[in-house]
Enzyme design. Structure first.
Site, short mmCIF file in Angstrom:
data_model
loop_
_atom_site.label_atom_id
_atom_site.label_comp_id
_atom_site.label_asym_id
_atom_site.label_seq_id
_atom_site.Cartn_x
_atom_site.Cartn_y
_atom_site.Cartn_z
N TYR A 25 86.88 -12.06 77.02
CA TYR A 25 86.37 -12.85 78.16
C TYR A 25 87.31 -14.02 78.45
CZ TYR A 25 82.84 -15.21 81.10
OH TYR A 25 82.16 -15.82 82.14
N SER A 49 85.64 -19.37 85.04
CA SER A 49 84.68 -19.90 84.06
C SER A 49 85.35 -21.11 83.39
CB SER A 49 84.40 -18.83 83.00
OG SER A 49 83.74 -19.37 81.87
P1 NAD Z 1 75.21 -11.26 86.54
O1 NAD Z 1 75.16 -10.38 85.34
O2 NAD Z 1 73.95 -11.85 87.08
O3 NAD Z 1 75.94 -10.47 87.75
C1 NAD Z 1 77.09 -9.70 87.53
C2 NAD Z 1 77.38 -8.85 88.75
O4 NAD Z 1 78.55 -8.05 88.48
C3 NAD Z 1 76.25 -7.87 89.11
O5 NAD Z 1 76.11 -7.77 90.50
C4 NAD Z 1 76.78 -6.53 88.57
O6 NAD Z 1 76.27 -5.40 89.28
C5 NAD Z 1 78.28 -6.68 88.79
N1 NAD Z 1 79.04 -5.79 87.92
C6 NAD Z 1 79.03 -5.76 86.56
N2 NAD Z 1 79.80 -4.73 86.14
C7 NAD Z 1 80.29 -4.10 87.23
C8 NAD Z 1 81.13 -2.96 87.44
N3 NAD Z 1 81.62 -2.24 86.42
N4 NAD Z 1 81.40 -2.60 88.71
C9 NAD Z 1 80.89 -3.29 89.76
N5 NAD Z 1 80.09 -4.36 89.62
C10 NAD Z 1 79.80 -4.76 88.37
O7 NAD Z 1 76.27 -12.40 86.16
P2 NAD Z 1 76.55 -13.88 86.70
O8 NAD Z 1 76.19 -14.84 85.63
O9 NAD Z 1 76.06 -14.08 88.06
O10 NAD Z 1 78.15 -13.82 86.70
C11 NAD Z 1 78.96 -13.82 87.87
C12 NAD Z 1 80.34 -14.34 87.50
O11 NAD Z 1 80.23 -15.69 87.06
C13 NAD Z 1 81.03 -13.57 86.37
O12 NAD Z 1 82.39 -13.38 86.67
C14 NAD Z 1 80.87 -14.51 85.18
O13 NAD Z 1 81.87 -14.31 84.23
C15 NAD Z 1 80.94 -15.84 85.86
N6 NAD Z 1 80.37 -16.94 85.09
C16 NAD Z 1 79.04 -16.97 84.77
C17 NAD Z 1 78.53 -18.04 84.04
C18 NAD Z 1 77.08 -18.14 83.65
O14 NAD Z 1 76.75 -19.05 82.86
N7 NAD Z 1 76.20 -17.31 84.15
C19 NAD Z 1 79.39 -19.07 83.63
C20 NAD Z 1 80.74 -19.01 83.99
C21 NAD Z 1 81.22 -17.95 84.72
#
Ligand code: NAD
Length: 271
Positions: free
Chosen positions: A162, A149
């Site tokens: 985080y 991130s």
């Molecule tokens: P999301 O909530 O859409 O998806 C998260 C995924 O992680 C889901 O498939 C969920 O089932 C899985 N997950 C959560 N807890 C779990 C557990 N205990 N065991 C197994 N699986 C688990 O989120 P996203 O926005 O797609 O995020 C994906 C990655 O991108 C993350 O690491 C997040 O920190 C990072 N990220 C997101 C953003 C954003 O703006 N959305 C920005 C920077 C980084």
């Protein structure tokens, strides 16, 4: 898309939703066999698998299966890695994407949130990499793509666990990149370990933060306020855009792109 990943197997953690699902779809479109992983209802998981399957084409392309496993549990990760290896023989591409978020001032952060954020966002990547990297080294090709991130590069308040997890993920990825840099060749593609560091991406993860920024207005007002605060492009990224970069990192010509933490953040970290 050309099927350059035909014969390769990818595991994408947290690919039942958001960025992980988009990455799984793009890897399948490039010909990989994809292990979808993550939580969700039976219907959500079936829909995710079907949407990844729909991207695969041609014989042997896009074979897809869902694997469970709560990433807070090291034993469950061990079983996950074993089950994927039994299914596919190899894990050529490991995408550590699963992640959670919770915002609160440090002194008010529930200690159990610290434990779960560090376990899912950082600890799980240690365990999956520990299992996957030695076999990648033996084959001379491997890709580890860790979805960190901007918060692995700069901090924001009210996100202490985080930010700690994502800085940790960037650091651990650099250490692993160094350990595996000399395996393989230009022809085999080598072993690379990189982080992608997105700013705001349109996924369910950030909905609570959009909600918190609405100030009584619409969801769009919440999005505008979030962007105005940090992301100079004033545009959200789409999950597919992060996925396109992940697929590029899998190419042979990216063999020397390792140990990097690539921001996709509309200028956030340029400030
Ligand atoms: P999301 O909530 O859409 O998806 C998260 C995924 O992680 C889901 O498939 C969920 O089932 C899985 N997950 C959560 N807890 C779990 C557990 N205990 N065991 C197994 N699986 C688990 O989120 P996203 O926005 O797609 O995020 C994906 C990655 O991108 C993350 O690491 C997040 O920190 C990072 N990220 C997101 C953003 C954003 O703006 N959305 C920005 C920077 C980084």
């Amino acid at each position: 898309m050309d099927g350059f990943l035909h014969g390769r197997c990818a595991l994408v953690t947290g690919s039942t939703s958001g960025i992980g699902l988009a990455i799984a779809r793009r890897l399948a479109a490039a010909g990989a066999r994809v292990a979808v992983h993550g939580l969700g209802t039976e219907e959500q998981i079936a829909a995710a698998v079907a949407s990844v399957q729909a991207e695969g084409h041609g014989e042997g392309h896009g074979e897809v299966r869902h694997f469970g496993g709560d990433l807070r549990d090291a034993g469950a990760i061990e079983r996950l890695m074993g089950a994927v290896a039994d299914w596919s023989g190899n894990i050529d591409i490991l995408v550590n994407n699963a992640g959670i978020q919770h915002t609160a001032p440090l002194a008010e952060m529930p200690p159990e949130k610290w434990d779960s954020i560090l376990a899912i966002n950082l600890g799980s990547a240690f365990h999956t990499m520990r299992h996957a990297l030695p076999a990648m080294a033996g084959r001379g090709y491997g890709r580890v793509i860790n979805i960190a991130s901007v918060h692995g590069l700069v901090a924001s308040k009210e996100k202490s666990p985080y930010v700690a997890s994502k800085f940790g993920l960037v650091g651990m990825s650099k250490a692993a990149a160094l350990e595996y840099a000399a395996y393989g060749s230009r022809d085999s593609g080598g072993i690379t370990v990189n982080c992608i560091c997105p700013g705001w991406v349109e996924t369910p993860l950030i909905e609570p933060q959009i909600e918190a920024h609405r100030g009584g207005g619409s969801r769009d007002d919440g999005v505008r306020a979030l962007l105005a605060e940090k992301q100079p492009s004033l545009r959200m990224s789409l999950p597919e855009e992060i996925a396109a970069l992940a697929v590029f990192l899998c190419r042979r010509e990216a063999h020397n792109l390792t140990g990097s933490a690539i921001p996709v953040d509309g200028g956030w970290t340029a400030q």
